[in-house]
Scaffold this motif. Structure first.
Motif, PDB file in Angstrom:
ATOM      1  N   ARG A 111       0.867  -1.177   0.000  1.00 42.71           N
ATOM      2  CA  ARG A 111       0.000   0.000   0.000  1.00 42.71           C
ATOM      3  C   ARG A 111       0.903   1.226   0.000  1.00 42.71           C
ATOM      4  NH1 ARG A 111      -5.108  -1.941   1.563  1.00 42.71           N
ATOM      5  NH2 ARG A 111      -5.029  -3.977   2.598  1.00 42.71           N
ATOM      6  N   MET A 121      -5.359   3.111   5.218  1.00 45.28           N
ATOM      7  CA  MET A 121      -5.405   1.889   4.411  1.00 45.28           C
ATOM      8  C   MET A 121      -5.635   2.226   2.947  1.00 45.28           C
ATOM      9  SD  MET A 121      -4.722  -0.759   6.209  1.00 45.28           S
ATOM     10  CE  MET A 121      -3.558   0.234   7.158  1.00 45.28           C
ATOM     11  N   THR A 122      -4.578   2.652   2.277  1.00 41.23           N
ATOM     12  CA  THR A 122      -4.649   2.885   0.843  1.00 41.23           C
ATOM     13  C   THR A 122      -4.751   1.538   0.120  1.00 41.23           C
ATOM     14  OG1 THR A 122      -2.233   2.867   0.737  1.00 41.23           O
ATOM     15  CG2 THR A 122      -3.300   5.008   1.012  1.00 41.23           C
ATOM     16  N   ALA A 123      -5.119   1.576  -1.149  1.00 41.42           N
ATOM     17  CA  ALA A 123      -5.309   0.336  -1.909  1.00 41.42           C
ATOM     18  C   ALA A 123      -3.980  -0.357  -2.166  1.00 41.42           C
ATOM     19  CB  ALA A 123      -5.990   0.642  -3.241  1.00 41.42           C
ATOM     20  N   ILE A 124      -4.017  -1.693  -2.156  1.00 44.49           N
ATOM     21  CA  ILE A 124      -2.841  -2.472  -2.557  1.00 44.49           C
ATOM     22  C   ILE A 124      -2.641  -2.299  -4.059  1.00 44.49           C
ATOM     23  CG2 ILE A 124      -1.985  -4.814  -2.882  1.00 44.49           C
ATOM     24  CD1 ILE A 124      -3.266  -5.566  -0.251  1.00 44.49           C
ATOM     25  N   TYR A 191       5.849   3.056   1.946  1.00 43.72           N
ATOM     26  CA  TYR A 191       4.736   2.121   1.779  1.00 43.72           C
ATOM     27  C   TYR A 191       4.711   1.138   2.925  1.00 43.72           C
ATOM     28  CZ  TYR A 191       8.350  -0.750  -0.672  1.00 43.72           C
ATOM     29  OH  TYR A 191       9.482  -1.444  -1.037  1.00 43.72           O
TER      30      TYR A 191
END
Length: 285
Positions: A111, A121-124, A191
């Motif tokens: 992420r 919680m950003t996108a994977i 990240y």
């Protein structure tokens, strides 16, 4: 004549297709003449040579072309054509190289934080690699642009390392690893990622999203970045930033007619006149 190691007998879906790799051409591309033994010194040297030779960029997207991370396509672009690429391209190619040499290499996904809190919680969507070497696991990433590490980092909690003039820290937060980078204003979160393995098919899905979705930063603006030992560059549109260790960022606006020369000199990219005309047309319209 150099003798290259044989590929491990693993199900094709879990490998990096390294039988397709032209290893000699890759080693010539990165000007690497050192040991090919699957050891930590080799891993370090290959990582540095790759980053010195091949820049991070999304130019195909901006020029209206697609990105295919099939190994033959990636090899044609980054090796034969003298271009760069972004994480899915770089780390797909590098994983195939490592697998061909006998390293135990597996995929991971991250992420991207780029300065935000690890609680977000950003996108994977970012591709990176894990190398298991002599019982230790190492983070390997040649595709995160100008803030990325220049050598492998051992996966140990609170592991702080100096790489050339650049400092990194790998922290364990809950069930995730967080990679941080020291800047003039303190620690910068790059990240976060887990120990869950990811495979080529996963990366193909990530690649499709980031190269086509209108919300992806890579579809919105041109990006080129160079991760050097003593100096780093980042071009976003026509805004060029220069990074030196522990110093304020130097920033300037370049003219559109300067773009071909800057891409070729600072970012070491082999760009044709027609392709560059497409880029200039896209970013100035």
């Amino acid at each position: 004549m150099t003798s290259f190691p044989q590929i491990l007998n693993t199900h094709p879906s879990a490998t990096w297709e390294s039988a397709k790799l032209d290893l000699r051409a890759y080693l010539q591309r990165i000007d690497y003449q050192g040991s090919l033994a699957p050891t930590l010194p080799t891993l370090r040297a290959l990582t540095r040579a790759h980053l010195d030779a091949i820049s991070f960029e999304n130019l195909d997207i901006i020029a209206g072309e697609s990105i295919d991370i099939d190994l033959l396509q990636v090899q044609e672009k980054l090796v034969s054509q003298g271009r760069g690429g972004y994480c899915h391209e770089h780390n797909t190619l590098f994983a195939a190289v490592l697998e061909r040499l006998g390293f135990a290499v597996a995929g991971r996904s991250a992420r991207i934080l780029m300065g935000t809190s690890e609680q977000e919680m950003t996108a994977i969507g970012h591709t990176l690699l894990n190398v298991d070497l002599d019982g230790s696991n190492w983070l390997v990433d040649v595709g995160v642009g100008n803030v990325g590490p220049r050598e492998p980092i051992e996966l140990k909690a609170w592991n702080q390392v100096m790489q050339d003039a650049w400092r990194y820290r790998l922290d364990r937060v809950a069930h995730h690893w967080v990679l941080r980078y020291w800047r003039h204003d303190g620690w910068f979160n790059i990240y976060q990622f887990s120990d869950e393995p990811y495979y080529r098919d996963d990366f193909a899905h990530h690649n499709y999203y980031v190269s086509t979705h209108p919300d992806s930063p890579f579809t919105q603006q041109m990006v080129a970045q160079y991760n050097g030992a003593t100096i780093r560059y980042a071009l976003t549109g026509l805004r060029l930033k220069t990074f030196l260790p522990n110093q304020l960022v130097q920033e300037q606006l370049i003219a559109a007619e300067e773009l071909p020369g800057i891409l070729q000199t600072l970012f070491r990219l082999n760009i044709t006149e027609d392709f560059c005309a497409k880029l200039v047309s896209s970013i100035t319209r």
